[in-house]
Design a protein around this motif. Structure first.
Motif, mmCIF file in Angstrom:
data_model
loop_
_atom_site.group_PDB
_atom_site.id
_atom_site.type_symbol
_atom_site.label_atom_id
_atom_site.label_comp_id
_atom_site.label_asym_id
_atom_site.label_seq_id
_atom_site.Cartn_x
_atom_site.Cartn_y
_atom_site.Cartn_z
ATOM 1 N N LEU A 297 0.811 -1.217 0.000
ATOM 2 C CA LEU A 297 0.000 0.000 0.000
ATOM 3 C C LEU A 297 0.844 1.267 0.000
ATOM 4 O O LEU A 297 0.317 2.371 -0.043
ATOM 5 N N SER A 298 2.190 1.106 0.068
ATOM 6 C CA SER A 298 3.032 2.300 0.159
ATOM 7 C C SER A 298 3.428 2.754 -1.241
ATOM 8 O O SER A 298 3.442 1.962 -2.183
ATOM 9 N N PRO A 299 3.723 4.057 -1.400
ATOM 10 C CA PRO A 299 4.027 4.584 -2.744
ATOM 11 C C PRO A 299 5.232 3.900 -3.382
ATOM 12 O O PRO A 299 5.382 3.920 -4.596
ATOM 13 N N ALA A 300 6.097 3.278 -2.569
ATOM 14 C CA ALA A 300 7.297 2.663 -3.112
ATOM 15 C C ALA A 300 6.976 1.408 -3.934
ATOM 16 O O ALA A 300 7.733 1.009 -4.811
ATOM 17 N N PHE A 301 5.825 0.807 -3.653
ATOM 18 C CA PHE A 301 5.462 -0.447 -4.329
ATOM 19 C C PHE A 301 5.030 -0.166 -5.766
ATOM 20 O O PHE A 301 4.261 0.756 -6.036
ATOM 21 N N LYS A 302 5.579 -0.963 -6.705
ATOM 22 C CA LYS A 302 5.176 -0.805 -8.113
ATOM 23 C C LYS A 302 4.392 -2.046 -8.540
ATOM 24 O O LYS A 302 4.922 -3.149 -8.531
ATOM 25 N N LEU A 303 3.148 -1.832 -8.918
ATOM 26 C CA LEU A 303 2.316 -2.952 -9.366
ATOM 27 C C LEU A 303 2.836 -3.442 -10.710
ATOM 28 O O LEU A 303 3.134 -4.622 -10.896
ATOM 29 N N VAL A 304 2.920 -2.528 -11.644
ATOM 30 C CA VAL A 304 3.467 -2.824 -12.972
ATOM 31 C C VAL A 304 4.381 -1.657 -13.311
ATOM 32 O O VAL A 304 4.117 -0.530 -12.905
ATOM 33 N N LYS A 305 5.465 -1.965 -14.028
ATOM 34 C CA LYS A 305 6.306 -0.845 -14.479
ATOM 35 C C LYS A 305 5.539 -0.074 -15.539
ATOM 36 O O LYS A 305 4.735 -0.625 -16.275
ATOM 37 N N GLY A 306 5.762 1.224 -15.604
ATOM 38 C CA GLY A 306 5.106 2.011 -16.642
ATOM 39 C C GLY A 306 3.868 2.703 -16.129
ATOM 40 O O GLY A 306 3.546 2.635 -14.944
ATOM 41 N N LYS A 307 3.157 3.389 -17.045
ATOM 42 C CA LYS A 307 2.016 4.199 -16.633
ATOM 43 C C LYS A 307 0.828 3.889 -17.523
ATOM 44 O O LYS A 307 0.989 3.491 -18.671
ATOM 45 N N ILE A 308 -0.375 4.079 -16.991
ATOM 46 C CA ILE A 308 -1.580 4.052 -17.814
ATOM 47 C C ILE A 308 -2.183 5.444 -17.752
ATOM 48 O O ILE A 308 -2.413 5.970 -16.654
ATOM 49 N N LEU A 309 -2.446 6.055 -18.890
ATOM 50 C CA LEU A 309 -3.006 7.410 -18.938
ATOM 51 C C LEU A 309 -2.234 8.354 -18.030
ATOM 52 O O LEU A 309 -2.816 9.156 -17.303
ATOM 53 N N ASP A 310 -0.888 8.194 -18.042
ATOM 54 C CA ASP A 310 -0.049 9.085 -17.254
ATOM 55 C C ASP A 310 -0.164 8.867 -15.747
ATOM 56 O O ASP A 310 0.248 9.733 -14.983
ATOM 57 N N VAL A 311 -0.777 7.780 -15.322
ATOM 58 C CA VAL A 311 -0.877 7.534 -13.886
ATOM 59 C C VAL A 311 0.026 6.364 -13.536
ATOM 60 O O VAL A 311 -0.057 5.312 -14.167
ATOM 61 N N ARG A 312 0.888 6.572 -12.549
ATOM 62 C CA ARG A 312 1.781 5.485 -12.134
ATOM 63 C C ARG A 312 1.000 4.434 -11.359
ATOM 64 O O ARG A 312 0.179 4.764 -10.508
ATOM 65 N N LEU A 313 1.246 3.163 -11.672
ATOM 66 C CA LEU A 313 0.518 2.093 -10.989
ATOM 67 C C LEU A 313 1.284 1.709 -9.728
ATOM 68 O O LEU A 313 1.905 0.655 -9.668
ATOM 69 N N ASP A 314 1.230 2.571 -8.727
ATOM 70 C CA ASP A 314 2.005 2.296 -7.513
ATOM 71 C C ASP A 314 1.097 1.897 -6.353
ATOM 72 O O ASP A 314 -0.113 1.683 -6.518
ATOM 73 N N GLY A 315 1.702 1.812 -5.178
ATOM 74 C CA GLY A 315 0.956 1.368 -4.004
ATOM 75 C C GLY A 315 -0.158 2.312 -3.622
ATOM 76 O O GLY A 315 -1.176 1.898 -3.062
ATOM 77 N N ARG A 316 0.006 3.594 -3.949
ATOM 78 C CA ARG A 316 -1.028 4.567 -3.620
ATOM 79 C C ARG A 316 -2.322 4.225 -4.366
ATOM 80 O O ARG A 316 -3.427 4.340 -3.843
ATOM 81 N N LEU A 317 -2.148 3.789 -5.631
ATOM 82 C CA LEU A 317 -3.288 3.410 -6.456
ATOM 83 C C LEU A 317 -3.948 2.156 -5.878
ATOM 84 O O LEU A 317 -5.173 2.079 -5.756
ATOM 85 N N VAL A 318 -3.088 1.169 -5.526
ATOM 86 C CA VAL A 318 -3.610 -0.060 -4.910
ATOM 87 C C VAL A 318 -4.401 0.310 -3.659
ATOM 88 O O VAL A 318 -5.514 -0.174 -3.424
ATOM 89 N N SER A 319 -3.819 1.203 -2.880
ATOM 90 C CA SER A 319 -4.439 1.630 -1.639
ATOM 91 C C SER A 319 -5.799 2.270 -1.915
ATOM 92 O O SER A 319 -6.802 1.960 -1.257
ATOM 93 N N TYR A 320 -5.839 3.140 -2.935
ATOM 94 C CA TYR A 320 -7.108 3.798 -3.255
ATOM 95 C C TYR A 320 -8.173 2.784 -3.637
ATOM 96 O O TYR A 320 -9.313 2.855 -3.182
#
Lengths: 337, 354
Positions: B162-185
């Motif tokens: 759930l932390s911003p350091a976590f990367k779900l997938v490398k890269g971006k979708i629609l300019d949004v980084r798929l990081d832990g913040r997104l998972v958290s949301y």
């Protein structure tokens, strides 16, 4: 449930019950626990003073509920308003407050309290007419609306007096204490106890010896019947509401001087103690409210000395214990429900 | 028809309302892509959490007709449960689970005790008792500072996923980084949706109907043969449990738990306003109420600031419109809405011809 027949004597039927003995009983238990008699006297006086002030503020609330089944969560607004008005007057009279003579000091405080009572009473009238009148008979809306009124008044106080707490030092003649050997009696607390007793006596006499008091008591017992007999209980209710608000204003001034500081949310925080007192006493009962206030005041001060961390918790425990023993409160006076 | 079942057969029943709700849900579902930026994502997550909190409060206030002032206490119990577990045991899922179970159990237990005490005697005691208990709890929390962090609260690590350091997938979708913040949301969003649907199920069950019967006429409900105390107590516990879960979500989202964010009376007032503005007795009201309120919280302050600046020099008026006084206007709005729209936005929309 009450028995079908209860014959009210001039002193009330409760004199025979063990309930009034709770206060001395609590004092005796505390004497054993505290140990030192001189500390105990100081604590007891502090407790009685606090209890008297809470009683002054709570009595209006309990009567208002008893008469019209109105639960006013905005009662704290009158307390805050009274305190701010009173302090404003006292600041304006600062020469009297600063003088060394007791008479001048008391005059300033008395005048401040009087204006506070008038303003709080007048405001109570407006509050009743505009806020509470449309929601008679609907507890849910009463609680919501009066809570909303409370928030608005608190914010209006911020607008006029600013967001900061206002310190209000007691005048010189009320600072310090009378000392008898080891026993220390703080002057202001003695004054608070005296004022509280006078008000309780006046209220008891009014309720028990006058026509109006008779009508109020009858209204608490059975409002519809009083109306049927041709009395306008609505007018009576407004009068009680105004007096209750004025007393809340007086209590606010006294509480402010006791704490030596006033803040807009002070009414709300005192309300928590007031609710406990009103529940302990039994909704609608002035004597119950008096006993409850003394119990809570004493309990708070003893607990603050014996176990400082649980002072507010102790009042809640007291309430729980009393509700276990008497689910309707010590001396319930209101209608069945 | 699957949709009907998902909503427990309780559809919004008004075209405008349906439109609004679908709009809000879609906006929340794609919030990270529609409104990029930390602040708007935070607002969206807050809306999700408050929808659950307000809906659980509506179960009590709107459906059962009980006024409680301890809802923030239950909210806080959930939040502090997770916060204490995470700060003492480190940021693992085990700690989250332990904190959640602990917090929710405590909340439900406490709710049961309060309910049995005050509801058994008189339902109106409940409002007063909860106010007293909740304020005592808030004081307790600030005094037990070695456990709760006192007034400063607790900051802690959340699980790595759930932390911003976590990367779900490398890269971006629609300019949004798929990081832990997104998972958290999305954890917030899906949990909120799940809890909301659960509450919808509850209020449309036979149990929920009994609650409504009690609200309308408790005496009659008792006469028909329902032990109203039990129903009221169960509703209180259920509502406390869901509020605690909302607290868990809040604690996980903010990575901080303190009295200001969970326990203060201001939040209780906010919840009351959201329920009343949205509409008491309809869970859809909580969606509208929470969304409108949280957006207004930002928007209203700016408008008031404008008015205050435009009226500088006049007596009193600039003070009345200072942004810090926004609660004043919400209070006025609250009183007016209890008078004139007791059924809130939802009731208004449903009242109009479909």
């Amino acid at each position: 449930m009450k028995p079908a027949i209860s014959i009210p004597t001039p002193f009330g039927p409760w004199r025979l019950s063990p309930v009034p003995l709770l206060v001395p009983a609590l004092m005796v238990v505390a004497l054993v626990l505290v140990g030192s008699p001189s500390t105990w006297v100081t604590l007891t006086l502090a407790g009685l003073a606090m209890g008297m002030m809470i009683f002054i503020m709570a009595s209006g609330l309990t009567l208002v509920f008893g008469l019209m089944d109105v639960l006013n969560f905005g009662h704290g607004a009158f307390i805050s308003l009274g305190a701010f008005i009173g302090v404003t007057i006292m600041t304006a009279l600062s020469p009297w407050m600063d003088s060394l003579s007791l008479a001048a000091n008391l005059g300033a405080i008395g005048l401040g309290a009087l204006v506070a009572m008038v303003v709080a009473g007048g405001f109570g009238y407006l509050f009743e007419r505009t806020i509470i009148r449309p929601v008679y008979g609907d507890h849910l809306k009463q609680i919501l609306i009066t809570m909303g009124g409370m928030i608005v008044v608190e914010q209006v106080i911020y607008v006029f007096w600013g967001p900061d707490a206002i310190p209000i030092p007691r005048p010189d003649s009320l600072k310090g204490a009378f000392a008898f050997g080891d026993v220390v009696l703080e002057k202001y607390r003695v004054l608070a106890v005296v004022v509280g007793l006078v008000i309780f006596a006046a209220m008891s006499l009014t309720l028990k010896r006058t026509k109006i008091g008779l009508l109020v008591r009858a209204g608490v017992e059975n409002g519809e019947m009083v109306e049927t007999l041709g009395y306008r209980i609505g007018a009576l209710f407004i009068a009680v509401f105004v007096v209750g608000s004025a007393l809340a204003g007086l209590g606010g001034v006294m509480w402010g001087l006791y704490q030596e500081v006033i803040t807009a949310p002070m009414g709300m925080s005192v309300m928590i103690l007031i609710f406990i007192v009103v529940i302990i006493g039994g909704l609608g009962s002035v004597e119950g409210c008096f006993l409850g206030a003394l119990l809570v005041g004493l309990m708070n001060n003893y607990a603050a000395y014996l176990a400082p961390k649980v002072a507010l918790g102790s009042s809640i425990l007291l309430m729980v214990a009393i509700l276990m023993w008497r689910p309707e409160g010590l001396l319930p006076a209101a209608k069945g429900r | 028809m699957m949709f009907q079942r998902l909503l427990s057969g309780d559809t919004p029943r008004s075209r405008v309302l349906t439109g609004l709700i679908v709009g809000i849900v879609l906006a929340l579902a794609f919030a990270p892509f529609l409104f990029p930026g930390t602040r708007s994502l935070d607002t969206a997550a807050r809306i999700c959490i408050f929808i659950v909190l307000v809906a659980s409060y509506d179960l009590l206030l709107g459906y059962t007709g009980i006024v409680s002032f301890a809802h923030t206490m239950f909210f806080g119990l959930g939040a502090y449960g997770v916060a204490i577990a995470l700060s003492n045991l480190g940021g693992g899922w085990g700690a989250v689970l332990l904190g959640t179970v602990g917090g929710v159990t405590l909340a439900v237990g406490l709710a049961l005790v309060i309910a049995l005490f005050s509801l058994r005697v008189r339902a109106i005691f409940f409002a007063m008792v909860t106010l007293a208990v909740a304020s005592a709890f808030a004081i307790l929390v600030s005094q037990l500072f070695h456990i709760t962090g006192g007034e400063d609260g607790l900051s802690y690590q959340v699980p790595y996923e759930l932390s911003p350091a976590f990367k779900l997938v490398k890269g971006k979708i629609l300019d949004v980084r798929l990081d832990g913040r997104l998972v958290s949301y999305y954890l917030m969003f899906l949990s909120a949706a799940g809890l909301f649907l659960l509450l919808l199920r509850v209020v449309n069950s036979p149990f929920g109907r009994v609650l409504q019967a009690i609200r309308e006429n408790g005496f009659r409900a008792e006469a028909i043969g329902y032990t109203t105390v039990h129903y009221r107590a169960i509703a209180t516990c259920l509502s406390a449990g869901v509020a605690a879960l909302a607290g868990v979500l809040m604690a996980l989202w903010l990575r901080y738990t303190g009295p200001e964010t969970t326990l203060s009376l201001d939040i209780m007032v906010d919840i009351l306003l959201m329920v009343v503005i949205g509409g008491m007795g309809t869970l859809y009201g909580s969606i509208l109420g929470a969304t409108l309120f949280i957006l207004a919280q930002n928007y209203l302050k700016e408008v008031m600031d404008l008015i205050a600046q435009a009226t500088v020099g006049l007596p009193v008026i600039p003070d009345l419109f200072a942004p810090e006084r926004w609660l004043l206007w919400l209070g006025v709005l609250f009183i007016l809405s209890v008078y004139f729209f007791p059924t809130g936005v939802v009731g208004r929309l449903r009242g109009s011809p479909r």
